[in-house]
Design a protein around this motif. Structure first.
Motif, short mmCIF file in Angstrom:
data_model
loop_
_atom_site.label_atom_id
_atom_site.label_comp_id
_atom_site.label_asym_id
_atom_site.label_seq_id
_atom_site.Cartn_x
_atom_site.Cartn_y
_atom_site.Cartn_z
N ARG A 87 48.45 37.24 50.83
CA ARG A 87 48.46 37.78 49.46
C ARG A 87 49.02 36.78 48.47
O ARG A 87 48.63 36.77 47.30
N PHE A 88 49.92 35.90 48.91
CA PHE A 88 50.49 34.92 48.00
C PHE A 88 49.49 33.80 47.70
O PHE A 88 49.46 33.27 46.59
N ASP A 89 48.67 33.44 48.67
CA ASP A 89 47.59 32.48 48.42
C ASP A 89 46.60 33.06 47.40
O ASP A 89 46.17 32.37 46.47
N VAL A 90 46.25 34.33 47.59
CA VAL A 90 45.31 34.99 46.68
C VAL A 90 45.93 35.12 45.29
O VAL A 90 45.28 34.84 44.28
N LEU A 91 47.19 35.52 45.21
CA LEU A 91 47.87 35.64 43.92
C LEU A 91 47.95 34.28 43.23
O LEU A 91 47.66 34.15 42.04
N GLY A 92 48.33 33.25 43.97
CA GLY A 92 48.38 31.91 43.40
C GLY A 92 47.03 31.45 42.90
O GLY A 92 46.92 30.85 41.82
N GLY A 93 45.98 31.73 43.66
CA GLY A 93 44.63 31.37 43.22
C GLY A 93 44.23 32.12 41.97
O GLY A 93 43.63 31.55 41.05
N ALA A 94 44.59 33.41 41.89
CA ALA A 94 44.26 34.21 40.69
C ALA A 94 45.00 33.68 39.46
O ALA A 94 44.41 33.57 38.37
N ILE A 95 46.25 33.34 39.63
CA ILE A 95 47.02 32.78 38.51
C ILE A 95 46.43 31.44 38.08
O ILE A 95 46.31 31.15 36.89
N THR A 96 46.03 30.65 39.06
CA THR A 96 45.39 29.37 38.76
C THR A 96 44.10 29.56 37.98
O THR A 96 43.85 28.84 37.00
#
Length: 109
Positions: A87-96
Motif C-alpha cells: 500500500r505504501f508503494d501504491v500511495l507513493g506512486g499516487a502522490i508522484t
C-alpha cells in the motif's frame, strides 16, 4: 488531446530507459547473453533521443519524467519480476502522479 502527446512520449521514454536498464541488469547480474546487454544499451541511447521530443524545457521534462520513472518502475517490477507493491508503494506512486499532473498541466498565469 494536448495531454496525450506529452504523456505518450514520457511513457515511450520510460519503456526505453527502464527496458534498457533491465536488459543491461539481466546481462550483467543474471548472466544473460551479450545481445541483451547490447539491446539494453541501444534502448538507453533511444531514451535520450526520445526525451528530446518533449516541447517543455530540459529541466521540466526531466523533473516530470522522474515521476513517470518512479511509477513505471514499480509497474515494471510487478509485471516482470514478481514484485508485489504494498500500500505504501501504491500511495507513493499516487502522490508522484499528482505531482506530475501539477508540474506538467497546472495552468500558469
Amino acid at each position: 488531446m494536448s495531454y496525450l502527446q506529452p504523456l505518450t512520449v514520457f511513457v515511450l521514454a520510460g519503456l526505453c530507459e527502464i527496458g534498457g536498464g533491465y536488459l543491461l541488469w539481466q546481462w550483467l547480474k543474471a548472466d544473460r547473453p551479450g545481445w541483451m546487454g547490447l539491446l539494453g544499451a541501444l534502448l538507453l541511447v533511444a531514451y535520450g533521443w526520445v526525451a528530446t521530443w518533449q516541447p517543455t524545457s530540459f529541466g521540466k521534462t526531466y523533473a516530470v519524467y522522474g515521476g513517470i520513472f518512479v511509477v513505471m518502475s514499480i509497474a515494471w517490477a510487478w509485471y516482470f519480476d514478481g514484485f508485489r507493491p504494498d500500500r505504501f508503494d501504491v500511495l507513493g506512486g499516487a502522490i508522484t502522479l499528482l505531482g506530475i499532473a501539477i508540474t506538467l498541466f497546472w495552468p500558469r498565469s
